[in-house]
Structure formats: C-alpha cells, structure tokens
Design an enzyme around this catalytic site. Structure first.
Site, short mmCIF file in Angstrom:
data_model
loop_
_atom_site.label_atom_id
_atom_site.label_comp_id
_atom_site.label_asym_id
_atom_site.label_seq_id
_atom_site.Cartn_x
_atom_site.Cartn_y
_atom_site.Cartn_z
NE ARG A 207 3.95 -13.93 1.30
CZ ARG A 207 3.41 -13.86 2.50
NH1 ARG A 207 2.16 -13.48 2.67
NH2 ARG A 207 4.11 -14.18 3.57
NE ARG B 280 -2.33 -1.85 3.35
CZ ARG B 280 -2.31 -3.14 3.68
NH1 ARG B 280 -2.92 -4.04 2.95
NH2 ARG B 280 -1.65 -3.56 4.75
CG ASP C 1 -0.35 -18.63 7.32
OD1 ASP C 1 -1.03 -19.44 6.67
OD2 ASP C 1 -0.62 -17.41 7.40
#
Lengths: 434, 434
Positions: free
Chosen positions: A251, A156, A247
């Site tokens: 991507r 972001r 985990d």
C-alpha cells in the site's frame, strides 16, 4: 439451483469415499482441473481433484478411459492445462461427464482395475501442485462497489467516494503475468520507494503496509481475434473456470507510485492463485442474480439472466508462531457489481484480443460490513483500527512470517463445491538499501 | 564513438553492395535480427537484414556457416527469436561477429557459393516480416520529461505540470502483450466509452481523438528470477536490443477511463513495433550521456557512465489519397530522462521477474520544441492547433485511412544504423453501437 445435467445431481456419490464427506471441497459434483507431480513421477501433468486424491488424467488418457473429443494428440500429459482448454467448451463438458460417470458409485471400470487405480489415483498429501495454466495475459478488475467506495473514502473524498466512471465502466488494468504463482509459494516482502508525509523525498526500503486483496479470477478458455470483440451475451461461453486469487499489495509503494498510470511495483512482486480451476460448469447450480445495476449499463454491457455466483469466501491469517489461523473476513462473490461477462465484453470491446489461459482478476471482493471486507486496508481502515487475532496478537498490515490463506466454496445440498486454498507466507524483504 | 570491436569499424563494407549505400538502414555495422517468411517457404524463420536483402540464418545454420555458441539444437529455424536470445549475451556477440566476418568485403565463403547464396539471400521486397519475438510481458514507461510535462500542463496544472513522483521514479505500467503487432499490420479504430463535457453520461462509439505515441522499446534478453532484482549497473547486460514502437492511444477513451488505475482500453487495441531488433551491441558506438538527473536518483537507480543513445527519430503521416507522407515530428532518443537500465532496475527492484522476449516501451519521446513532440496530442496541443500536411490537408488527430510511420537511425561516419519502419494504417471502426 439449476440442474443442467447429470453431473450436477446433488445425490451423486463417488466410489472414492473421501469425496462423499459433506465438508470436502472436491465432491464428484466439482471435478476441478489442475497440474500436479509426484516424487515418483516428477513430470507435471493434468489431474482432477476428488475427495483426498488426484485422478491422473494422463494415466487415464493413456489407458483409453478418458478421451476429450477433438483431441488429435494426448492433452493430459502436459505441464499446463492450455492444450486441453484450447479444445473448447464442448470438450470441457464432455470430459467432465466422462469423469463423473467413471468416478460415480456403481461404475466398476476404474474402481475394480487395481493396477490402473494404483497408477491413476494419487493422494493429494504427497503431490506437488503447479500453476495450472500458462498465463499469456493477466488483467485485474476493480468490480466491487463496496471496495471501490471504501478505498475512495479513505484516499479521496468520503462524500464522493465513487469516481464518476465507476458505475459506467468495469474498471480494469493490465497486471503482471510473470509473477503469478501457485498457492503455497512463499512471497518475499517487496522493497520499494516509500514517501512519508514528513519527508521531502522518498526513501527506499521494505514495504511497511503489506496487504492482501481477496479476489477470484477467471481463466479464458476461448479467446478472440484482434479486432473482434466478444459480445456480453456470449462472454460466459469463453470462460473455462475460476480460481481464488490473492492480489498482494504494497500500500505504501502504491500510494506514491500510482498517479497517473496506476499501480505497478506495488502489485508486480507476486499474485497467488489457487491450484484447482473450478469449471464454470461446476458452478452452474450456484448461479444467482448480480446486484441491480443503476444506471442501466450501456448496451454493450447488457446481458439477460443471472450472472452472479453464490461463492462463500474467507480470509485466514496465521502469525508465524500461532497454532491456528484466525478468520479475518467472510464475504461472498455474489456482492460483485460487475459480472465476469461484462468484464470480458468490456476488455475486448476496443478490439483487444484475449488468449487461452488469460487470467482476469475480479478485483477485491468486499461485502457491505467491515467483517466482510476483502483487504486489511479496509478491515483496519488504513491501519487505524488494528485487528486482534485469536492468538492475541494484533495486526494492522501483514508481518514477516504471517501466512495468509483464502478459501472459497459453494454450498450445495449435502455437498460443497470448493476451491481449495490460496495460501502464501511472507518472507522478510531482501536486506540492504541497495 | 566507441570502437568496441571489429564489427563497429566505420570502414567495413559488405560484398552485398546495397549495404554500402550511406543512406541504407542496414549496413554491415547494423545486422539486426528479425523473423521472415516467403511465398516459396512460408515457414517463419530467423533472418538478418543487410542492404536490400535478408540473410536466412536458418539456411546458414543448416549449412554450418553460422553456429551460435551454446546452442544444443538449431535456434534459427524457429518462428520467434526467443530460442536464440535465450542463449545469452556471449552468443549474441559471437553470432554478430560471425555474420560480420561472413558478409564483409573479401570473405568468399558465402559470396562465391552460388547455390547456398541463392537459398540464403532473400530480397526484402518479397519477404513477409513477422513479430520478431514472442512477448511474455509488455511494460510501458513514461520517461520523457518533456512529454510528461506537456501532458501534465494540458490535463492538470501548467504550473505544477510534473507530478511529485516523476523525478524519483521511472514511472511505468503494465501494457497488453497480446495486441502487440508487427509493422504493416492495419489498425482498426477502437470503439469505446467517450464522455463529452456537455453530456451527463458517456456514449459508446468510435474514438474521435486517435493518436500515436512515438516510442522505442527494448527486448529483454536475459530475465531474472522472482525475488532477485537486476542491479542498475548490470541492467544493460540483460537487454538484447531495441525496436521502434507506436503506442496507439485513444485519447478520449483514455481521459474517461484512466482514473484511478491507469489507461486500459485506450491502449490495448494495438501496439505496433518495427520488425528488426537492432542489438544493443550495434548501438554501442552511438552511446551518449543521458540528461543530467536532479535530484540525484536514489542509490538503486544509479549507474556510472553514459546510458543515453543518439537515435534520430521521425514521425511521418500520409493521408489515404496523398502521394507522399509528411514528416510531422523530428526528435531524438537522447532526450530521454530515465535510461533503459534505470527502467529495468526499477521494474525488478520489488522482486518482479522478467523473461526473455519481454518488451519495455520507453514512453513517448518528446524533445524540447513543438516540432520534436512525439504525439499529436502535444503537436496540436490537445487539438487546438491543427497541423497542415504537405498535401494541404489539416489534422488534429488521426483520420481513417491515414498511415503513420515511425523511422529511426543512428548517424555514423559514412553509414547509418537504422531501425527500418514502424508503420500502420488506420481502418474505420467496426460499425454499430452494439
């Protein structure tokens, strides 16, 4: 260090000599619980790791040497730890104390009973380890400030990397319990939709940016009824213990699918946990303060005292042909911003119920510096800075045949309380674009 | 309509006369499975709804009148449908046929055995209905184009309401299985963090924008192993049946928490499903074409033939003091853009495994017009256009004491295959800001 009771005494030694090696993960101060089987007896059952052996609790229970208070029938001749865990915290503590006394130097009961010892002590090297609990629900949090900041900066805005809700909420989401596997289970590279920037439509094929996430997970030991939240101050009483958790994350699949409902196929193909559950009781001496939280959390997220744990964590990567693994990250659980107690309080504050065996992942654990980041995404900064392994090979993300291993331990005075390994090798994707 | 076999014959009548009422949800063409108990026999067991009664399959199995092929031990004297469902599709079909023959007009075996009939037929009015399956995993999709467009227009950009991935992916996310409850269970208004636009920090308190989501759900009848995807062409063979599903949603909590990992506390406090699982076999005559999909989905999401189902759906709302409920939405499952087969193929294409009893929600089912929207968020357009109920009261979101009911049925020639009710009353939030 806090010496809560005699099981934490750093001077304790076991008559099982391999447990007394200062570099051993499983000294008598640890006594983690798991599920194992052997070629001779393929029935999975409860064991406790000590030194290089597993103590067969089903055998000790049958012989009357261990009896958890409150058990109306045998709980250790079971294929999961759930029946034992369901007995509650007092039973976990008492059983731990019984085992500590039975296995310590000077206690002859089991040591000198060669017939029982023969049956009840199994070499870890010849045992198969299974998923330690049946997991009714798996939730994954996102509680490392460093990790959330790194990801926000990459995907972001570097200037506003942390989203506004992050400092108020221990952000979490529901994971997929069905695909949680035990350490050592090979993991197949997932296929999925990948949208390349120069293509108008996504293509279907093998993940190209396969990653780890270095996490821990805690196992709920005492759940709550629907509509009855767990208060933050009480939350640790509901936690049985901790495991290491990888985990695995695709991507490229994640980036295309995750808006607006979160990651799905990018995460559901596999989650690996370590086989031994280290009890919260065993971790007690390694309690430290969590990082300062600013702004002060809302009242339902407040708890007095220290709720961090000083757990050293490492990630090791070994390419298919390499003789040995390279350590690619060194970090610590103590960096986590939100505590396990806060996670559980937040999870249930809406009234959501939890159940014995529920698994709650910490979220990727990243430290303050690049060599302490908990994912390849961060370590190689989105693939921009490839990593050079000891073997001379370079990596941005995981290649087929690579083996990834998480390890973790608390360093005591002359001993360590370790988690063992959380390991998985990547198999090539299924062929065909289907 | 497709007449696949004799169980679908519209002319079939039952000797249980209440089943022959054309407005009854449970004619002999339906035969949905559920779990019930009675005051006389509080042990939950498997039943099938027909007319105004429940046929006790545990009693019929014990009497040798129903025997699912492949069952090595009784499967109907069980507190969940999972043991029966695990027998597989051939067993579901065969059992359905056995029941259809036993209950149809002219078959005397059970009809004329008054002692067994007495035991095996239970009035629905005196039975308690339980969650029909143990749900190992709950996934919720987002497959109505109209709903996704409405939400996108309200929260993001009306000109680009549909996100770029929506037309390529049957978007879904992991839900919380622990809080799935059966119709009739009261639902407590959740507390949570709410961030008002004029406040700098969130406040903690009761949800102010409590909503329904009108959905259906399907129950996985045959799972898949980790790493072995289900092909889209085969996917319907893995589905046991369907239920109505209300995905209760706290819109204000959701809006603050959902970035970047999706909804969590806004949804985990409760999900209500209807008690009777209508088998895919019973729905077969109501198969219709799904909406045209453009662009054509990627190959792994393609299937020949028709994969929509013509299921009428309604939402009814009854304030605490109102004599009767108002119908606030009328829509149809046939509007769904992505099919159940595509959802299951997508869910598993990464290698993710599914298990018997897994619940997969459709996502909110909205039709093309405001009176066919599946949530109050859409019906009142974010609270801007309050709804006037038959009682004269007005609503934007749900108030304490309101009872919300979903109903659904397929209209046959002289009969309907119905789902019964999916109902819940809202209780006030727990007091105290904690």
């Amino acid at each position: 260090m806090t010496l809560l009771n005699e099981t934490h005494d750093p001077k304790l030694k076991s008559w099982i000599s391999s447990a007394n090696d200062p570099s051993c993960d499983f000294p008598i101060q640890n006594l983690p619980f798991g599920i194992f089987s052997t070629a001779d007896d393929p029935q999975p059952r409860v064991g406790v790791a000590i030194g290089e052996v597993i103590v067969d609790l089903a055998a000790l229970e049958a012989a009357g040497l261990v009896s958890p208070p409150g058990a109306e029938q045998p709980v250790f001749a079971a294929a999961t730890l759930n029946p034992f865990i369901a007995l509650g915290r007092a039973a976990w503590r008492d059983t731990r104390l019984q085992l500590s006394r039975l296995l310590r130097e000077g206690t002859a009961t089991l040591r000198d009973n060669s017939a029982l010892r023969e049956r009840a002590l199994v070499k870890q090297a010849v045992a198969a380890l299974h998923l330690p609990v049946e997991i009714p629900g798996y939730t994954d949090f996102y509680s490392s400030k460093e990790h959330a900041t790194n990801v926000g900066a990459m995907f972001r805005d570097p200037k506003n990397a942390l989203l506004p809700n992050w400092l108020e909420i221990p952000i979490g989401y529901n994971g997929r319990a069905s695909s949680v596997v035990v350490s050592g289970t090979p993991v197949r590279r997932p296929n999925g939709q990948i949208k390349l920037p120069d293509q108008e439509r996504p293509a279907f094929g093998p993940c190209r940016r396969l990653d780890i996430e270095l996490e821990t997970g805690f196992i709920v030991g005492q759940g709550n009824a629907l509509g009855e939240p767990i208060a933050c101050e009480d939350a640790e009483q509901h936690i049985f213990g901790m495991v290491l958790l990888n985990d695995w994350s695709a991507r490229d699949i994640q980036q295309w699918e995750y808006v607006p409902l979160g990651p799905f196929n990018a995460k559901t193909f596999a989650t690996t946990i370590s086989p031994w559950i280290v009890t919260l009781d065993a971790l007690e001496p390694f309690r430290v303060a969590q990082p300062e939280q600013s702004p002060q959390p809302l009242p339902y997220l407040r708890h007095a005292g220290q709720h961090g744990f000083d757990i050293h964590l490492e990630v090791r990567m070994r390419p298919a042909q390499a003789a040995r693994a390279s350590t690619i990250s060194r970090t610590n659980f103590k960096y986590m911003y939100w505590t396990m107690a806060q996670q559980l309080a937040h999870h249930t504050v809406s009234g959501c119920n939890t159940r014995v065996g529920d698994l709650m992942g910490s979220g990727t654990i990243s430290g303050p510096t690049p060599d302490s980041y908990g994912s390849l995404l961060e370590i190689t900064w989105g693939g921009k800075h490839p990593l050079t392994l000891d073997s001379g090979e370079s990596r941005t993300f995981i290649e087929d045949g690579d083996e990834l291993t998480l390890v973790g331990w608390c360093q005591g005075d002359g001993y360590r309380v370790g988690f063992g390994e959380c390991r998985g090798e990547i198999l090539p994707a299924l062929p065909g674009a289907r």
